[in-house]
Design a protein around this motif. Structure first.
Motif, short mmCIF file in Angstrom:
data_model
loop_
_atom_site.label_atom_id
_atom_site.label_comp_id
_atom_site.label_asym_id
_atom_site.label_seq_id
_atom_site.Cartn_x
_atom_site.Cartn_y
_atom_site.Cartn_z
N ARG A 66 0.84 -1.21 0.00
CA ARG A 66 0.00 0.00 0.00
C ARG A 66 0.87 1.25 0.00
NH1 ARG A 66 -2.57 1.26 5.33
NH2 ARG A 66 -0.50 2.11 5.55
N ASN A 67 1.89 1.29 0.83
CA ASN A 67 2.76 2.46 0.90
C ASN A 67 3.48 2.69 -0.42
OD1 ASN A 67 1.93 2.78 3.53
ND2 ASN A 67 3.80 1.92 4.41
N TYR A 68 3.95 1.61 -1.03
CA TYR A 68 4.61 1.72 -2.34
C TYR A 68 3.62 2.26 -3.37
CZ TYR A 68 7.34 0.59 -6.43
OH TYR A 68 8.04 0.68 -7.61
N SER A 69 2.42 1.71 -3.40
CA SER A 69 1.40 2.13 -4.36
C SER A 69 1.06 3.61 -4.20
CB SER A 69 0.14 1.27 -4.18
OG SER A 69 -0.88 1.69 -5.04
N HIS A 70 0.89 4.04 -2.97
CA HIS A 70 0.54 5.44 -2.72
C HIS A 70 1.66 6.40 -3.12
CE1 HIS A 70 -2.91 4.76 0.38
NE2 HIS A 70 -3.09 4.10 -0.73
N ASP A 71 2.91 5.95 -2.99
CA ASP A 71 4.05 6.81 -3.31
C ASP A 71 4.43 6.80 -4.78
OD1 ASP A 71 4.21 7.47 -0.63
OD2 ASP A 71 5.86 6.10 -0.19
N THR A 73 4.49 7.52 -8.57
CA THR A 73 4.05 8.71 -9.30
C THR A 73 3.57 8.42 -10.72
OG1 THR A 73 6.33 9.11 -10.03
CG2 THR A 73 5.61 10.21 -7.99
N ARG A 74 3.64 7.18 -11.14
CA ARG A 74 3.21 6.84 -12.50
C ARG A 74 1.70 6.87 -12.62
NH1 ARG A 74 7.23 2.84 -15.30
NH2 ARG A 74 9.14 3.84 -14.65
N VAL A 83 3.40 -1.25 -9.71
CA VAL A 83 2.92 -1.82 -8.45
C VAL A 83 2.93 -3.35 -8.53
CG1 VAL A 83 1.00 -1.91 -6.80
CG2 VAL A 83 1.64 0.26 -7.85
N VAL A 84 2.60 -3.92 -9.68
CA VAL A 84 2.70 -5.38 -9.86
C VAL A 84 4.15 -5.82 -9.67
CG1 VAL A 84 2.58 -7.24 -11.56
CG2 VAL A 84 0.64 -5.73 -11.25
N GLY A 85 5.09 -5.05 -10.17
CA GLY A 85 6.50 -5.38 -9.99
C GLY A 85 6.88 -5.40 -8.52
N GLU A 86 6.36 -4.45 -7.77
CA GLU A 86 6.62 -4.44 -6.32
C GLU A 86 5.94 -5.63 -5.66
OE1 GLU A 86 7.94 -3.15 -2.47
OE2 GLU A 86 8.70 -3.05 -4.52
N GLU A 126 -6.44 0.25 -5.44
CA GLU A 126 -7.50 1.06 -6.03
C GLU A 126 -6.98 1.99 -7.12
OE1 GLU A 126 -11.53 3.43 -4.97
OE2 GLU A 126 -10.15 2.99 -3.33
N ARG A 127 -5.98 2.78 -6.84
CA ARG A 127 -5.48 3.73 -7.83
C ARG A 127 -4.88 3.01 -9.05
NH1 ARG A 127 -0.93 7.39 -8.70
NH2 ARG A 127 0.29 6.23 -7.18
N PRO A 128 -4.02 1.99 -8.87
CA PRO A 128 -3.49 1.31 -10.07
C PRO A 128 -4.58 0.65 -10.92
CG PRO A 128 -2.16 0.78 -8.15
CD PRO A 128 -3.34 1.53 -7.65
#
Length: 190
Positions: A66-71, A73-74, A83-86, A126-128
């Motif tokens: 979640r933290n990675y996704s929120h940060d 910028t893409r 985010v899938v890569g993470e 959600e965002r991705p």
């Protein structure tokens, strides 16, 4: 929280993950406490049951995502793919332990019930997912099902299984991502 409390909680979570990876059939509070070099009473002070320590372990991984996704910028598919890569990196690190922790309740039911594990999953994705949906012209009304499809297709068990079948991690993730985009479009058309 005091430093010793933070340290003890972290030691218990690490011990739980190690036990899940190496001896999934032996996961008990006594084993976790012993691996953490803590007394059983201390372990129970932090977690009232083995289920609670396992849930906390899983939540820790989800919060990292979640933290990675929120940060990130893409936008658009690049956001989803980043985010899938993470997620793949987290699965590589934690997946062998995470596959041992599965709910008996379906994803959509848990999503509707605001399950404490599924809520941060939704928050992470959600965002991705909405970004990809906009890019593919998939109506917003399909978001819950898009999240459901993500959960089914990017399950740690399945990612590890694909890699174990001989695919590289990069190839497995690339194929899953392409299949996910096709599934989203197919779901919206059906």
């Amino acid at each position: 929280m005091r430093r010793d409390a933070v340290r003890n909680r972290r030691k218990l979570l690490e011990a739980a993950g190690e036990t899940l990876r190496t001896e999934p059939g032996a996961v008990t509070m006594a084993v976790i406490a012993e691996r953490a070099n803590l007394s059983l009473a201390t372990a129970y002070r932090y977690f009232p049951s083995v289920d609670e320590v396992l849930k906390a372990y899983l939540l820790g991984v989800i919060v990292q995502l979640r933290n990675y996704s929120h940060d990130c910028t893409r936008t658009g598919p690049a956001l989803f793919e980043d985010v899938v890569g993470e997620w793949a990196r987290l699965v590589r690190s934690y997946g062998p332990a995470m596959v041992q922790i599965r709910s008996r309740t379906g994803f959509l039911t848990r999503l509707r019930d605001n399950d404490e594990v599924i809520t941060p999953v939704r928050d992470a994705w959600e965002r991705p997912i909405r970004s990809v949906m906009r890019h593919l012209d998939v109506p917003d009304e399909h978001f819950d099902h898009a999240l459901f499809l993500y959960n089914a297709m990017f399950d740690p068990r399945e990612i590890l299984d694909l890699i174990g079948s001989g695919l590289t991690e990069e190839t497995a993730i690339s194929r899953l991502t392409g299949a996910y985009y096709g599934a989203l479009q197919g779901w919206a058309r059906a």
